[in-house]
Scaffold this motif. Structure first.
Motif, mmCIF file in Angstrom:
data_model
loop_
_atom_site.group_PDB
_atom_site.id
_atom_site.type_symbol
_atom_site.label_atom_id
_atom_site.label_comp_id
_atom_site.label_asym_id
_atom_site.label_seq_id
_atom_site.Cartn_x
_atom_site.Cartn_y
_atom_site.Cartn_z
ATOM 1 N N THR A 55 0.840 -1.195 0.000
ATOM 2 C CA THR A 55 0.000 0.000 0.000
ATOM 3 C C THR A 55 0.875 1.245 0.000
ATOM 4 O O THR A 55 2.069 1.173 0.275
ATOM 5 C CB THR A 55 -0.919 0.064 1.247
ATOM 6 O OG1 THR A 55 -0.104 0.242 2.403
ATOM 7 C CG2 THR A 55 -1.772 -1.184 1.398
ATOM 8 N N PHE A 56 0.272 2.381 -0.321
ATOM 9 C CA PHE A 56 0.911 3.675 -0.132
ATOM 10 C C PHE A 56 -0.164 4.739 -0.117
ATOM 11 O O PHE A 56 -1.289 4.515 -0.553
ATOM 12 C CB PHE A 56 1.982 3.968 -1.189
ATOM 13 C CG PHE A 56 1.459 4.226 -2.589
ATOM 14 C CD1 PHE A 56 1.118 5.513 -2.997
ATOM 15 C CD2 PHE A 56 1.333 3.193 -3.500
ATOM 16 C CE1 PHE A 56 0.652 5.746 -4.283
ATOM 17 C CE2 PHE A 56 0.874 3.414 -4.783
ATOM 18 C CZ PHE A 56 0.529 4.702 -5.180
ATOM 19 N N TYR A 57 0.199 5.893 0.417
ATOM 20 C CA TYR A 57 -0.716 7.029 0.417
ATOM 21 C C TYR A 57 -0.425 7.910 -0.790
ATOM 22 O O TYR A 57 0.723 8.082 -1.199
ATOM 23 C CB TYR A 57 -0.548 7.890 1.676
ATOM 24 C CG TYR A 57 -1.084 7.282 2.932
ATOM 25 C CD1 TYR A 57 -2.423 6.924 3.046
ATOM 26 C CD2 TYR A 57 -0.264 7.070 4.026
ATOM 27 C CE1 TYR A 57 -2.925 6.375 4.214
ATOM 28 C CE2 TYR A 57 -0.748 6.518 5.196
ATOM 29 C CZ TYR A 57 -2.074 6.170 5.285
ATOM 30 O OH TYR A 57 -2.566 5.626 6.442
ATOM 31 N N TYR A 58 -1.488 8.475 -1.333
ATOM 32 C CA TYR A 58 -1.395 9.414 -2.447
ATOM 33 C C TYR A 58 -2.144 10.673 -2.021
ATOM 34 O O TYR A 58 -3.262 10.578 -1.512
ATOM 35 C CB TYR A 58 -2.037 8.796 -3.694
ATOM 36 C CG TYR A 58 -2.278 9.763 -4.817
ATOM 37 C CD1 TYR A 58 -1.235 10.229 -5.603
ATOM 38 C CD2 TYR A 58 -3.566 10.218 -5.099
ATOM 39 C CE1 TYR A 58 -1.466 11.120 -6.630
ATOM 40 C CE2 TYR A 58 -3.802 11.113 -6.131
ATOM 41 C CZ TYR A 58 -2.744 11.561 -6.888
ATOM 42 O OH TYR A 58 -2.965 12.449 -7.898
ATOM 43 N N ILE A 59 -1.546 11.808 -2.198
ATOM 44 C CA ILE A 59 -2.205 13.069 -1.876
ATOM 45 C C ILE A 59 -2.780 13.657 -3.170
ATOM 46 O O ILE A 59 -2.036 13.953 -4.104
ATOM 47 C CB ILE A 59 -1.235 14.102 -1.240
ATOM 48 C CG1 ILE A 59 -0.481 13.488 -0.052
ATOM 49 C CG2 ILE A 59 -1.980 15.376 -0.849
ATOM 50 C CD1 ILE A 59 -1.342 13.079 1.107
ATOM 51 N N ASP A 60 -4.101 13.795 -3.217
ATOM 52 C CA ASP A 60 -4.757 14.388 -4.380
ATOM 53 C C ASP A 60 -4.441 15.879 -4.395
ATOM 54 O O ASP A 60 -4.769 16.589 -3.447
ATOM 55 C CB ASP A 60 -6.263 14.139 -4.302
ATOM 56 C CG ASP A 60 -6.997 14.654 -5.523
ATOM 57 O OD1 ASP A 60 -7.148 15.890 -5.641
ATOM 58 O OD2 ASP A 60 -7.422 13.824 -6.334
ATOM 59 N N LYS A 61 -3.801 16.347 -5.448
ATOM 60 C CA LYS A 61 -3.378 17.754 -5.524
ATOM 61 C C LYS A 61 -4.555 18.721 -5.522
ATOM 62 O O LYS A 61 -4.464 19.801 -4.967
ATOM 63 C CB LYS A 61 -2.510 17.976 -6.762
ATOM 64 C CG LYS A 61 -1.171 17.310 -6.665
ATOM 65 C CD LYS A 61 -0.328 17.545 -7.898
ATOM 66 C CE LYS A 61 0.987 16.800 -7.755
ATOM 67 N NZ LYS A 61 1.847 16.980 -8.901
ATOM 68 N N LYS A 62 -5.642 18.327 -6.129
ATOM 69 C CA LYS A 62 -6.796 19.211 -6.220
ATOM 70 C C LYS A 62 -7.571 19.284 -4.899
ATOM 71 O O LYS A 62 -7.843 20.359 -4.389
ATOM 72 C CB LYS A 62 -7.715 18.731 -7.350
ATOM 73 C CG LYS A 62 -8.877 19.644 -7.629
ATOM 74 C CD LYS A 62 -9.678 19.145 -8.820
ATOM 75 C CE LYS A 62 -10.849 20.059 -9.107
ATOM 76 N NZ LYS A 62 -11.626 19.584 -10.246
ATOM 77 N N SER A 63 -7.911 18.115 -4.353
ATOM 78 C CA SER A 63 -8.749 18.098 -3.145
ATOM 79 C C SER A 63 -7.931 18.118 -1.858
ATOM 80 O O SER A 63 -8.468 18.369 -0.791
ATOM 81 C CB SER A 63 -9.644 16.870 -3.142
ATOM 82 O OG SER A 63 -8.865 15.693 -2.944
#
Length: 167
Positions: A55-63
């Motif tokens: 797994t990994f975390y992804y940061i949504d640039k827009k939200s």
């Protein structure tokens, strides 16, 4: 051929609109009005990783939302080297194939399966929700269509956001 397409449609419809029984595995259930998960993303991430999932975390640039990504495995079901079965044999293999896919879904190993409609070399896909490619490969190769040589398997890792659904 029409019966086979109908069986695929029924199987796919059932997989898309039925609930997955995870047994001891906690799932993230969303309340339709409150939209609050039962587990935090951190708890789910730890639980998945404890079972061997990547797994990994992804940061949504827009939200600016933090999205938990999980590795899945897509099995491409391709035309195999032995497609010379009689119609009766092919029909029997198709029924066993659909039973195998249904079993994979019911046991929680596969999340979705379906055929392609273009009659090309790649006949369909199954997305396996298992910790390793070796496990996905082993499960995919248990398919009676693969064992008979009518289909061949090609597996690739694939990342998707946890909790998101097809639209």
């Amino acid at each position: 051929m029409e019966k086979i397409s109908l069986l695929w449609a029924i199987l796919l419809f059932g997989q898309l609109f039925s609930c997955k029984d995870w047994g001891e595995v906690p799932s993230v259930k969303m309340d339709q009005q409150l939209a609050e998960p039962e587990l935090s993303a951190a708890q789910l991430k730890k639980h998945l990783e404890d079972q061997g999932f990547q797994t990994f975390y992804y940061i949504d640039k827009k939200s600016k939302d933090t999205i938990l990504m999980q590795q899945y495995f897509i099995a491409f079901l391709k035309s195999g080297p032995n497609r010379s079965q009689s119609k009766a044999e092919a029909d029997s293999l198709q029924a066993l194939h659909l039973a195998h896919l249904g079993s994979m879904y019911e046991q929680g190993y596969a999340d979705i399966s379906g055929p392609f409609g273009d009659n090309g070399d790649i006949r369909g896909i199954t997305i396996y929700n298992v910790p390793t490619q070796e496990m996905a490969d082993s499960l995919a190769n248990m398919d009676p269509m693969v064992k008979s040589g009518r289909l061949a398997i090609e597996i690739h890792s694939w990342w998707a956001a946890k909790g998101y659904k097809l639209r």
